[in-house]
Design an enzyme around this catalytic site. Structure first.
Site, short mmCIF file in Angstrom:
data_model
loop_
_atom_site.label_atom_id
_atom_site.label_comp_id
_atom_site.label_asym_id
_atom_site.label_seq_id
_atom_site.Cartn_x
_atom_site.Cartn_y
_atom_site.Cartn_z
N GLY A 186 -31.16 -35.67 -41.34
CA GLY A 186 -31.00 -36.23 -40.00
C GLY A 186 -32.33 -36.58 -39.36
CE1 TYR A 244 -25.92 -30.02 -29.24
CE2 TYR A 244 -26.71 -30.34 -27.00
CZ TYR A 244 -26.97 -30.12 -28.34
OH TYR A 244 -28.26 -29.99 -28.78
CG PHE A 279 -37.52 -29.22 -23.47
CD1 PHE A 279 -37.18 -29.19 -22.14
CD2 PHE A 279 -37.76 -28.01 -24.11
CE1 PHE A 279 -37.10 -27.98 -21.44
CE2 PHE A 279 -37.69 -26.80 -23.43
CZ PHE A 279 -37.36 -26.79 -22.09
CB THR A 318 -26.21 -48.17 -17.43
OG1 THR A 318 -25.67 -49.48 -17.60
CG2 THR A 318 -25.52 -47.49 -16.26
CB VAL A 319 -30.22 -45.34 -14.23
CG1 VAL A 319 -30.65 -43.92 -13.85
CG2 VAL A 319 -31.42 -46.20 -14.57
NE ARG A 348 -24.56 -40.06 -20.61
CZ ARG A 348 -25.36 -39.87 -21.63
NH1 ARG A 348 -25.23 -40.61 -22.72
NH2 ARG A 348 -26.28 -38.93 -21.61
N PRO A 349 -19.71 -37.65 -18.47
CG PRO A 349 -17.50 -37.89 -19.19
CD PRO A 349 -18.77 -38.65 -19.00
N GLY A 350 -20.49 -34.25 -18.74
CA GLY A 350 -21.41 -33.30 -19.35
C GLY A 350 -22.87 -33.51 -18.99
#
Length: 342
Positions: A11, A142, A173, A209-210, A291-293
């Site tokens: 990854g 998460y 971070f 988009t912020v 956004r969600p989360g």
């Protein structure tokens, strides 16, 4: 330290750690299911394709490499909105499978573990700065899997039969950039994090988009600590090389948390400005709700990493942006060539 098992080594972060290990003369033994990782990143290396919870495969790895000195556990599902939509999947993949991995490590006498944790577990603070003693408050499935895994690991070092097990949890971070020699980078051309979205917007001529503009920061956008992925990889090498100094064998407390960031906070709007300066162009920037989360974010106090690991970041945002852009251009060309060979 001669040989290290690394899960998720194909990854983005895992492959960066692999190359940092190789550059130090340490042999990585890579385990990755290639569901997100790329086979190109592990070509010519010691590689096993499979699941971190595959007991038979883990037994085979240790039978063929009994000289593994430590394990670096990077494998995880990491997309916050996806974790909100599919929480059980994330708990199964991140927590359940880690338990199976730890059981195998203990059976095979692998006593040193470096764990890829996350700054997403921190609770908001008034100044957004957090150190290893700051309160935790995971706000997405998460993040909760990362916090749960830390709790599992800490309990594991205290459990019966685990008297020799020791764990260093590196709380990451926000990694940016790519391997400076462009040997690996983000395998997804359209990643979900802020810099990836900026590159996508610049490349495709689409708006950026912020998400979230009313946070309690200096400009209303979220704040993050953007650490170059090579610096992050070198922190893993430092943790491995100094492992026995950080946690001596036989120590009473065999679990240690260390922040890995730059020590500076950068808002999303400041990241946009740095990106626009790097590319010499102005983006079409829009605003939307979080956004969600999503959370306000935080940045690291990195005194512990400096004191215990002798590590400090050496690369700034400008270098991270430049390396990310160079990698994307190279990777896009490589993917096009594989789709449309001459």
């Amino acid at each position: 330290m001669k040989k290290v098992l690394i899960t998720g080594g194909a990854g983005f972060i895992g492959s960066s750690v692999v190359f940092a290990l190789l550059d130090q003369g340490i042999t990585p033994v890579i385990l990755d299911d290639l569901s997100k990782g790329r086979a190109e990143f592990v070509e010519g290396k010691v590689f096993y394709q499979g699941d971190v919870a595959d007991v038979a495969l883990l037994d085979r790895i240790f039978a063929e490499h009994p000289d593994i000195d430590a394990a670096v556990h990077c494998a995880a599902r990491i997309v916050v909105p996806d974790s909100v939509a599919r929480p059980l999947y994330y708990y199964r993949e991140n927590v359940g499978k880690t338990i199976e991995l730890l059981d195998a490590l203990q059976r095979h006498g692998c006593t040193r573990v470096v764990f890829s944790s996350s700054a997403s577990i921190y609770a908001p603070t008034p100044d957004a700065r957090v150190d290893e003693s700051s309160p935790v408050e995971a706000n997405s499935p998460y993040a909760r899997t990362k916090l749960m895994m830390e709790q599992v690991l800490q309990d594991w070092t205290r459990g019966e039969g685990a008297e020799r097990q020791r764990v260093i949890s590196l709380r990451y971070f926000n990694p940016i950039g790519a391997d400076p020699r462009l040997r690996s980078g983000l395998q997804d051309l359209n990643p979900s994090h802020a810099l990836g979205k900026l590159i996508e917007a610049h490349t495709n001529g689409t708006p950026f988009t912020v998400t979230g503009v009313d946070w309690a920061t200096r400009d209303g956008s979220g704040i993050r600590d953007y650490v170059h992925v090579r610096d992050l990889a070198e922190a893993h090498v430092a943790a491995l090389l100094r492992f026995d100094e950080v946690i001596a064998e036989g120590a009473e407390d065999r679990y240690r948390v260390i922040n890995v960031g730059t020590g500076d906070g950068t808002t999303v709007r400041e990241l946009i400005a740095a990106f626009e300066q790097a590319v010499g162009a102005t983006l079409d920037v829009r605003e939307a709700g979080p956004r969600p989360g999503d959370v306000i974010g935080c940045y690291a106090a990195v005194d512990t990493a400096r004191e215990l690991l002798g590590w400090q970041p050496r690369r700034g945002i400008a270098e991270g942006v430049a390396d990310a852009l160079a990698w994307r251009a190279q990777w896009a060309a490589r993917l096009d060539a594989s789709r449309f060979p001459a």
